[in-house]
Design an enzyme around this catalytic site. Sequence first.
Site, PDB file in Angstrom:
ATOM      1  N   CYS A 128      -1.977 -24.398  26.771  1.00  0.00           N
ATOM      2  CA  CYS A 128      -2.233 -25.429  25.762  1.00  0.00           C
ATOM      3  C   CYS A 128      -3.563 -25.150  25.047  1.00  0.00           C
ATOM      4  O   CYS A 128      -3.624 -24.271  24.206  1.00  0.00           O
ATOM      5  CB  CYS A 128      -2.199 -26.816  26.394  1.00  0.00           C
ATOM      6  SG  CYS A 128      -2.057 -28.158  25.176  1.00  0.00           S
ATOM      7  N   HIS A 240       2.765 -26.953  29.362  1.00  0.00           N
ATOM      8  CA  HIS A 240       2.054 -27.079  30.636  1.00  0.00           C
ATOM      9  C   HIS A 240       2.996 -26.918  31.828  1.00  0.00           C
ATOM     10  O   HIS A 240       3.501 -27.917  32.364  1.00  0.00           O
ATOM     11  CB  HIS A 240       1.419 -28.463  30.750  1.00  0.00           C
ATOM     12  CG  HIS A 240       0.266 -28.725  29.860  1.00  0.00           C
ATOM     13  ND1 HIS A 240      -1.042 -28.541  30.249  1.00  0.00           N
ATOM     14  CD2 HIS A 240       0.207 -29.172  28.578  1.00  0.00           C
ATOM     15  CE1 HIS A 240      -1.856 -28.874  29.268  1.00  0.00           C
ATOM     16  NE2 HIS A 240      -1.123 -29.259  28.235  1.00  0.00           N
ATOM     17  N   GLU A 242       2.238 -26.342  34.891  1.00  0.00           N
ATOM     18  CA  GLU A 242       1.657 -26.910  36.122  1.00  0.00           C
ATOM     19  C   GLU A 242       1.937 -28.402  36.259  1.00  0.00           C
ATOM     20  O   GLU A 242       1.901 -28.963  37.363  1.00  0.00           O
ATOM     21  CB  GLU A 242       0.143 -26.651  36.170  1.00  0.00           C
ATOM     22  CG  GLU A 242      -0.717 -27.506  35.292  1.00  0.00           C
ATOM     23  CD  GLU A 242      -0.581 -27.160  33.805  1.00  0.00           C
ATOM     24  OE1 GLU A 242      -0.925 -28.024  32.961  1.00  0.00           O
ATOM     25  OE2 GLU A 242      -0.135 -26.034  33.482  1.00  0.00           O
TER      26      GLU A 242
END
Length: 314
Positions: A128, A240, A242
Amino acid sequence: MYLPVILTLMLIFVTKLTICNERPVIGILTQEVYWSHLNNLKPHDKSYIAASYVKAIEASGGRVVPVFTNRTTEYYTDVVNKVNGILVPGGGCAFNISFGISQSTNEVFNIAKRINDGGDHFPILGICLGFELLLIASIGGKNPLIRCNSNNVNLPLKLIPTMEEKSVLFKTMPKDIRNILLTEPVTANHHNHCVTKENFTSMELDHFWNPITINKDENNLTFISTAEAKNYPFVGLQFHPEKNAYEWVRNDPHSCSAIYSARYFYDWFVNECRKNNHGYINQRILENELIYNYPTTYVAKLNSTFEQVYFFNE
């Protein structure tokens, strides 16, 4: 007379092929607290790392050291020589390469580029904001981003057909993961800046990067969502991965297929980090720098967008 040179080159080639570092250490860049909503929670701390990035690296078999902001070129050179790869996380900052995470990303990018040019293999993954900062670093600090609206939105990726054969991510990607990523809304998007295909070309980002996937924001604006360096092990993701497993505050995807497909990106990155033998001169220095020396703070209950955060007073 050329035999020793030929044998040396062959040895270097074979060594590079056979490196498999079983104890990779990854540096994660910290970023300034004062630029984020976390300033209200920890106003006296200088920088932070969201714990989800640390967990994602650890789940793929790596250990983490924090890499601090506003340090010298010598500091970042030393870090790159000690760790096996760098993760530039998402968040918020001023797009100014003279300070903060913008500066540390720019330093690391240029140092890593030089050592890769010298025959080493040193990967960088940008997520990002990290993706955006890598793009900026690659064009000398110019800003190719425009405002967009892709906040708290989960999307399937759209692969640019002509780029699949060139992609380091997609050429080794298992077919089931590829199918999930291209057909299900499993990528978590939380960004208000985008790079369009037009800016990607006009700002000459296409000289350094291959655009691999695209998406559309809520206003139907098409933006680049994955980019890979043409000649370096540098990858940027606008989304993202994660968050799928480790963040619960917002509307991130938590299905089985979302968790399974997201793992691929961090597994790929940590495996790339295994391809060099960078290391600390002794175990004690490593132990003193590992993220385990710092506590996490549970911030979700304090209206943060993260579950847990590492705060640093440096």
